[in-house]
Design a protein around this motif. Structure first.
Motif, PDB file in Angstrom:
ATOM      1  N   ALA A  98       0.813  -1.218  -0.027  1.00 45.88           N
ATOM      2  CA  ALA A  98       0.164  -0.041  -0.141  1.00 45.88           C
ATOM      3  C   ALA A  98       1.008   1.133  -0.110  1.00 45.88           C
ATOM      4  CB  ALA A  98      -0.926  -0.117   1.223  1.00 45.88           C
ATOM      5  N   MET A  99       1.832   1.297   0.742  1.00 46.24           N
ATOM      6  CA  MET A  99       2.854   2.597   0.896  1.00 46.24           C
ATOM      7  C   MET A  99       3.659   2.610  -0.396  1.00 46.24           C
ATOM      8  SD  MET A  99       1.974   3.592   3.899  1.00 46.24           S
ATOM      9  CE  MET A  99       2.909   4.925   4.141  1.00 46.24           C
ATOM     10  N   ASN A 100       3.948   1.465  -0.830  1.00 44.72           N
ATOM     11  CA  ASN A 100       4.645   1.573  -2.260  1.00 44.72           C
ATOM     12  C   ASN A 100       3.968   2.031  -3.269  1.00 44.72           C
ATOM     13  OD1 ASN A 100       7.268   0.913  -1.352  1.00 44.72           O
ATOM     14  ND2 ASN A 100       6.890  -1.361  -1.870  1.00 44.72           N
ATOM     15  N   ARG A 101       2.419   1.858  -3.320  1.00 48.75           N
ATOM     16  CA  ARG A 101       1.574   2.247  -4.394  1.00 48.75           C
ATOM     17  C   ARG A 101       0.804   3.638  -4.030  1.00 48.75           C
ATOM     18  NH1 ARG A 101      -2.387  -2.921  -5.815  1.00 48.75           N
ATOM     19  NH2 ARG A 101      -0.479  -4.265  -6.514  1.00 48.75           N
ATOM     20  N   GLY A 102       1.522   4.455  -3.002  1.00 52.26           N
ATOM     21  CA  GLY A 102       1.257   5.659  -2.792  1.00 52.26           C
ATOM     22  C   GLY A 102       0.205   6.183  -1.649  1.00 52.26           C
ATOM     23  N   ALA A 103      -0.157   5.186  -0.824  1.00 53.02           N
ATOM     24  CA  ALA A 103      -0.874   5.267   0.493  1.00 53.02           C
ATOM     25  C   ALA A 103      -0.317   6.581   1.319  1.00 53.02           C
ATOM     26  CB  ALA A 103      -1.147   4.048   1.140  1.00 53.02           C
ATOM     27  N   PHE A 104      -1.227   7.202   1.626  1.00 54.22           N
ATOM     28  CA  PHE A 104      -0.569   8.405   2.797  1.00 54.22           C
ATOM     29  C   PHE A 104      -0.158   7.896   4.088  1.00 54.22           C
ATOM     30  CE2 PHE A 104      -1.183  11.943   5.713  1.00 54.22           C
ATOM     31  CZ  PHE A 104      -0.266  12.703   5.062  1.00 54.22           C
TER      32      PHE A 104
END
Length: 417
Positions: A98-104
């Protein structure tokens, strides 16, 4: 205060009531507004119908479209939404994805609503920063679009970045100003078709403006075929007189090429006349709060306009005052005479700028000798100008002085009406 709209995406049936209960005070105060969707597909449909959504809080495991797939879709959109991903405790693989895909940010289940409130507050502050950045960008783009009508791209960009502040207020300032006008333009308007006239005038104004911007001048006014240009405004240009003279000569060269090109097509386009002067002027935005109208007023501006009109009597295309000629670096030109312009009592020495090759040539030297005789009241001035016109019949200024002498005039002072 702006209300933040938050979209919760989760298939748990009790979540909506729980969130509305926990955040009832913020909802009542208008700080937040909540929307809900059961899966990723429903969330995308909801955002399409409500593009004002500021942030998304999404579970990962949902039917039809999971949270990670939704996150990817949100990040691919032009208007990216700040997204908080909710995952089971210890599910570091999905959290990392999720973080790699741009989650804040991310939260773990079961949701701690105190932690959720802090995360929402942090995300809202981030959203507000993005909003402010977008607002400033839009304002800068609008300012740049407005300023680009008047200023070169370099100056427009600097003024837009500075918020148009200092240089736009009306104030007295030393400037060099150029006036241009086209001979017999009224006749052209009456004879040309609207299509031809529109194409011709757009090309002419566009080309002349490009020349002005190349010298970092300011286009203060365009009224039909007439153009008013400023130097040393809004920004300081220590060499403004030199720039103005160089710009005037380049405008003349471009306008002559343009005239010849259109005349070859059968359109009788007139000569562009140019006047240049320097001095104090009242400069700034005269459009008030509703319009942007950066221009200049004062005697300096009026004098430049009258020098432009003087070309009609002198037979020249460019007429510049001694004020701007003396301030320009390495000015090359020949004296026209002491002009008493319309509405003036005191004469103003004027010059005709010349290309370097012409200035250094024998014709200019011959003209200078004849003019010196004219200025001294020497009777030999008439035969000197007659000899010059005999060798160079195309020299309109020499022909002008010869006609004056033949009509009984003396000296270099002349009254122009």
């Amino acid at each position: 205060m702006t209300t933040a709209t938050i979209l919760f995406v989760d298939d748990e049936p009790d979540l909506e009531a729980l969130v509305l209960q926990k955040f009832r005070r913020q909802i009542r105060d208008g700080a937040v507004n909540f929307m809900f969707a059961r899966d990723g597909i429903e969330a995308l449909q909801s955002i399409e119908q409500n593009p004002h959504v500021d942030m998304v809080v999404s579970d990962i495991n949902m039917p039809r479209m999971d949270g990670l797939s939704l996150l990817q879709k949100l990040q691919e959109a032009e208007d990216k939404k700040s997204t908080i991903i909710v995952s089971a405790y210890g599910d570091m693989s999905n959290i990392r994805t999720a973080m790699n895909r741009g989650a804040f940010d991310f939260l773990t289940k079961p949701i701690d609503f105190g932690d959720l409130e802090l995360t929402i507050d942090k995300t809202i502050r981030h959203v507000e920063m993005i909003r402010e950045a977008r607002r400033r960008q839009i304002e800068a783009e609008r300012a740049h679009a407005s300023l680009s009508r008047y200023f070169s791209p370099q100056i427009a960009s600097r003024l837009a970045a500075d918020g148009e502040a200092d240089g736009m207020a009306v104030h007295w300032r030393e400037v060099a100003t150029i006036f241009t006008d086209i001979t017999s333009f009224t006749s052209l308007v009456e004879s040309a078709t609207p299509e031809v006239l529109g194409t011709l005038l757009n090309e002419y104004v566009g080309g002349m403006t490009d020349v002005v911007f190349a010298h970092e001048g300011t286009v203060a006014k365009i009224i039909g075929d007439a153009i008013q240009i400023l130097f040393n405004a809004p920004e300081e240009q220590l060499d403004y007189a030199t720039r103005a003279i160089a710009c005037a000569r380049d405008l003349d060269g471009w306008a002559e090429d343009f005239r010849e090109r259109w005349n070859s097509r059968g359109v009788n386009f007139g000569t562009t006349r140019i006047g240049v002067h320097a001095g104090p002027a009242l400069v700034g935005n005269f459009g008030g709060s509703r319009f942007f109208d950066y221009t200049a007023y004062g005697d300096t501006i009026n004098t430049a306009a009258r020098l432009e009109a003087a070309n009609k009597f002198l037979g020249t295309r460019i007429c510049v005052s001694a004020t701007v000629a003396n301030s320009a670096e390495n000015f090359q030109g020949r004296p026209v005479g002491d002009l008493v312009l319309r509405g003036r009592r005191e004469p103003l020495r004027a010059f005709e700028p010349l290309p370097a090759a012409t200035f250094e040539g024998p014709v200019t030297a011959q003209y200078s000798e004849a003019f010196a005789k004219l200025e001294a009241g020497d009777a030999a001035a008439m035969p000197a100008f007659a000899a010059l016109v005999g060798l160079h019949a195309e020299d309109s200024l020499a022909g002008f002085h010869l006609r004056r002498l033949l009509n009984g005039a003396k000296g270099v002072r002349m009254q122009l009406e």
